[in-house]
Design an enzyme around this catalytic site. Structure first.
Site, mmCIF file in Angstrom:
data_model
loop_
_atom_site.group_PDB
_atom_site.id
_atom_site.type_symbol
_atom_site.label_atom_id
_atom_site.label_comp_id
_atom_site.label_asym_id
_atom_site.label_seq_id
_atom_site.Cartn_x
_atom_site.Cartn_y
_atom_site.Cartn_z
ATOM 1 C CB CYS A 50 -0.941 0.012 1.198
ATOM 2 S SG CYS A 50 -0.089 0.100 2.790
ATOM 3 C CB CYS A 73 4.392 -0.244 2.052
ATOM 4 S SG CYS A 73 3.296 -1.438 2.829
ATOM 5 C CG ASP A 111 23.514 25.090 -33.399
ATOM 6 O OD1 ASP A 111 23.863 26.208 -33.818
ATOM 7 O OD2 ASP A 111 24.298 24.254 -32.926
ATOM 8 C CG ASP A 113 25.322 21.097 -29.232
ATOM 9 O OD1 ASP A 113 24.585 21.408 -28.283
ATOM 10 O OD2 ASP A 113 26.421 21.637 -29.447
ATOM 11 C CG ASP A 165 23.339 25.649 -28.762
ATOM 12 O OD1 ASP A 165 24.049 26.619 -28.477
ATOM 13 O OD2 ASP A 165 23.251 25.187 -29.908
#
Length: 816
Positions: A106, A109, A514, A710, A714
């Site tokens: 549950c 737990c 880019d 990349d 960036d």
């Protein structure tokens, strides 16, 4: 024999009178069945965690079963060779492990384990997923060892062990078997109860005696009890947990409906008067469990693509014991260490990341990249664990193992995406919570109204209103589609690492690229050769490659790669390199210079040809070859545009998206690349801050921006965009902060991703539309008394199943 028994307060097993074990919990002595339960309960209380006993809604396993065998060898998991497959170093002393917990029954737990572990000195963070039972634990190994963490978990009665996909499949299998047993009991009970109900339906007035009717009712009650106490037990358990936590969950109306119908039927059976609903109730439980079982199968199927990655690595490998004799021994894949040499036969899967030490072959990397074409590999080529060797034997030099492999990084990012809740899911959960509360109010008002109009029908109308609605469909509408879409993205070689990525990509209307490494290949390539005099282009390239054959400079590598006969190059004499300028030497007795135009031209002093200046102005890197008599050739090198870049831009525009190019490269090179790709808006010479400000301006103008870069250089720009896509080739995935990672080299997969994301959003809207439309139609019909409880059960189950089945259509998205 034991004369009298009472339940153990900790585990619920019988506690014989001869057992004298007690622990004070909540200010009162609590009886335990054995010394194990006494020790576990005392550990919980001593750590100030006795709230566990107030919050739990299910009993744990007995400590006699819950204490793992590893406690007999507490240092077993501290061995580096054991930790290699599931422990990831985050810093010099900080470690992170992926564990799976057993004994979780549950939410309390989960709370107990998280609270208990965070109080251990040296444990830095604990995150336990209740649905999957998976835990990620970070600790400082200077203050606590992994065996200490496992022992702490065992001390409160749970088991922890390293996560692996096979064990996860085993847990899922147990869940399916348990659900199937509950469904079987409900189905068997339903059929038998329906048999006993038929005589009451077909008998005319006065044709059935009171004693026969009572017998059939008592028989129906006996057959209904297992359905209520076993098959429907999870509904009551979950509803009771929700109510104790002061929230209204989706099992509350189901438990109320089943409980009310059973209570009324039980009273009617005991009193000998009134209506019984054993047949409708057992049918409803069977239909609802059947729908949930099918839904569970669909959920398991939806994450199968993700779990497939977890099972990609083989369990064993053929490690070389003698090289180059190729003598091998079969060892566990977890026993491999960096520097090992492994023989990979054709058809075998690579067990670790590394490079080719010997041999040439082709490798299938489709599991990670989505590219179906085999990739050729030669000595020095990079190899990724999980790939399949196809043609010839290879010798793999191991570089990364376990949590350090690219496959492990992919799985971590996918887990992060599944753990996050997108905005649509959060909204659907909030609506579902309010919906359940409103439903309970409507059911109560309907029951009261019908008790005044037609008391004999009031109960089953009340039950029908409770069960006909389907808040499950509301909550499943979005996560089911997103889970299936995440698996479909992986087939395209697209790694979704953020929960919101698919939803936001579907809404993106402005893509910013880019240049270097994104629209272009990111490495120098020979674009053209201009020769002077009688020297051919092939001869000029042959001489240039010979002069650069020992160089590691990118220019030298590009020239050698372009030379067809690079394995038959002459050896230059008197070779001398000048840093930052070029190289000179003698080939066949002829003195030559190769390098910057002014360096090469100093050999003869003649004016620079116009082609060199034109190429330089266009943004190319120009290398000149000359001798004492004059210019021999110039080589124009540049970052070549990807072949599919233009088609990608066209497809994005056809989908109504604007496209821009932002780069830190020179203005001329950027505009040249933009023109070749068909991009109208292009800006060069931009710093990361300039890109950040530009994207911010686009967003202020109302654009939903997707940044493609990349993934590392960036990072601030990617974070600024609403959704970011990174090129995965060559980057460190563990440091990649992008929302989506393109694992392959084919940019057109990005257009496929946009189409798939938009299709996913359409399916989410269809699911939500169906869920709302169904409930808006079904609830009023049930309130009017036109829907019986068994019909309500079919409608509720079918509604949930429909949204999952609709989401599964995304798995067919292969050729979008």
């Amino acid at each position: 024999m034991i004369a009298a028994e009472r339940a153990c307060y900790h585990c619920g097993l019988p506690a014989p009178d001869t057992a004298h074990f007690e622990v004070e919990i909540g200010g009162a002595p609590r009886r335990m069945c054995c010394a194990g339960c006494q020790a576990v309960a005392k550990a919980i209380v001593d750590n100030g965690l006795d709230d566990y006993y107030r919050h739990r809604d299910a009993l744990p396993e007995s400590p006699r079963e819950a204490l793992p065998a590893v406690l007999g060898e507490p240092t077993f998991f501290d061995a580096p060779e054991v930790q290699r497959s599931f422990v990831r170093p985050l810093s010099e002393h900080e470690r992170e492990a992926a564990l799976i917990l057993e004994g979780i029954t549950c939410a309390a737990c989960v709370w107990l384990n998280e609270q208990h572990l965070t109080r251990q000195a040296g444990v830095l963070a604990v995150d336990i997923n209740y649905a999957t039972r998976r835990a990620r634990v970070r600790w400082d190994e200077r203050r606590i060892r992994l065996s200490g963490i496992l022992a702490a978990i065992a001390a409160i009665g749970y088991r922890a062990h390293p996560y692996d996909a096979a064990r996860a499949e085993e847990v899922a299998g147990r869940e399916r078997r348990a659900a199937l047993w509950r469904l079987f009991v409900a189905g068997f009970g339903m059929m038998q109860v329906m048999m006993y109900a038929v005589p009451a339906y077909v008998a005319g007035e006065g044709e059935m005696g009171a004693d026969i009717e009572a017998l059939l009712r008592w028989a129906s009650l006996a057959l209904t009890l297992p359905v209520v106490l076993y098959s429907a037990a999870s509904f009551f358990r979950n509803a009771w947990r929700d109510l104790r936590l002061k929230r209204v969950g989706m099992d509350v109306p189901v438990a109320l409906g089943v409980g009310a119908a059973f209570a009324a039927s039980l009273w009617a059976t005991l009193a000998g008067r009134g209506e019984v609903y054993f047949d409708s109730m057992t049918m409803f439980v069977f239909l609802l469990l059947g729908g949930r079982y099918l839904e569970m199968l669909a959920r398991h199927k939806s994450v199968r693509a993700i779990e497939q990655l977890g099972r990609a690595l083989p369990t064993t490998a053929a490690r070389l014991t003698a090289y180059p004799a190729l003598e091998t021994e079969r060892v566990a894949a977890t026993a491999l260490v960096p520097g090992d040499l492994v023989l990979v036969a054709p058809g075998e899967t690579l067990a670790a990341d590394g490079c080719v030490a010997q041999g040439e072959s082709e490798v299938d990397e489709s599991l990670l990249t989505g590219e179906s074409r085999p990739v050729p590999k030669a000595v020095g080529s990079a190899l990724t664990g999980g790939s399949v060797n196809i043609r010839s034997p290879l010798v793999l030099r191991v570089e990364k193992v376990g949590e350090g492999t690219q496959l492990a990084s992919v799985l971590r990012l996918m887990e992060r995406a599944l753990a996050e809740k997108p905005r649509l899911v959060q909204q659907a959960d909030r609506v579902a919570a309010w919906f359940v509360a409103a439903l309970l109010l409507l059911a109560l008002v309907t029951g009261v109204a019908w008790s005044l109009v037609d008391p004999e029908r009031a109960l089953w109308v009340f039950v029908s209103v409770l069960v006909v609605s389907c808040p499950c469909a509301l909550s499943l509408a979005t996560p089911a589609a997103l889970a299936v879409a995440t698996g479909a993205f992986s087939h395209f070689g697209l790694l979704v690492s953020r929960g919101h990525a698919i939803e936001t990509l579907a809404r993106a209307d402005h893509f910013v690229f880019d240049k270097t490494g994104t629209l272009t290949w990111g490495r120098l390539r020979l674009k053209r050769i201009v020769v002077y005099g009688s020297l051919s282009a092939e001869e000029a390239l042959h001489w240039a490659a010979a002069l650069e054959q020992g160089s590691e400079h990118p220019v030298g590598a590009a020239l050698r790669a372009a030379c067809v006969a690079s394995d038959q190059l002459p050896v230059p004499e008197m070779l001398q390199a000048t840093t930052g300028q070029g190289v000179e030497g003698r080939i066949a007795g002829r003195p030559l210079r190769l390098g910057r135009p002014d360096f090469a031209g100093a050999r003869h002093g003649l004016p620079m040809p116009p082609a060199i200046q034109e190429a330089t102005d266009a943004g190319d890197t120009v290398v000149a070859l000359a001798d004492a008599q004059g210019w021999l050739a110039c080589f124009c090198l540049g970052d070549v545009l990807r072949e599919e870049a233009g088609e990608l831009v066209r497809q994005l525009r056809d989908m109504g998206c604007r496209v821009s190019l932002l780069s830190g490269d020179g203005e001329a090179a950027v505009r040249q690349a933009a023109a070749a790709a068909g991009i109208g808006e292009a800006r060069g010479g931009m710093t990361p801050q300039d890109k950040h400000d530009h994207i911010q301006a686009l967003q202020r103008a109302g654009a939903v921006v997707a940044m493609v870069g990349d993934g590392v250089n960036d990072a601030p720009v990617l974070a600024r965009a609403q959704v970011s896509v990174a090129m995965g080739g060559g980057t460190d995935l563990a440091r990649n902060q992008a929302d989506i990672v393109l694992m392959g080299e084919n940019l057109l997969r990005l257009a496929d991703a946009v189409r798939l994301a938009r299709r996913t959003l359409r399916i989410v809207r269809q699911n939500l539309g169906w869920a709302f439309a169904y409930n808006l139609a079904a609830v009023p019909l049930a309130m009017l008394g036109w829907v019986t409880p068994w019909m309500a059960g079919i409608g509720m189950s079918a509604s949930s199943l429909l949204v999952v089945a609709n989401a599964l259509r995304l798995q067919r998205a292969r050729g979008i």
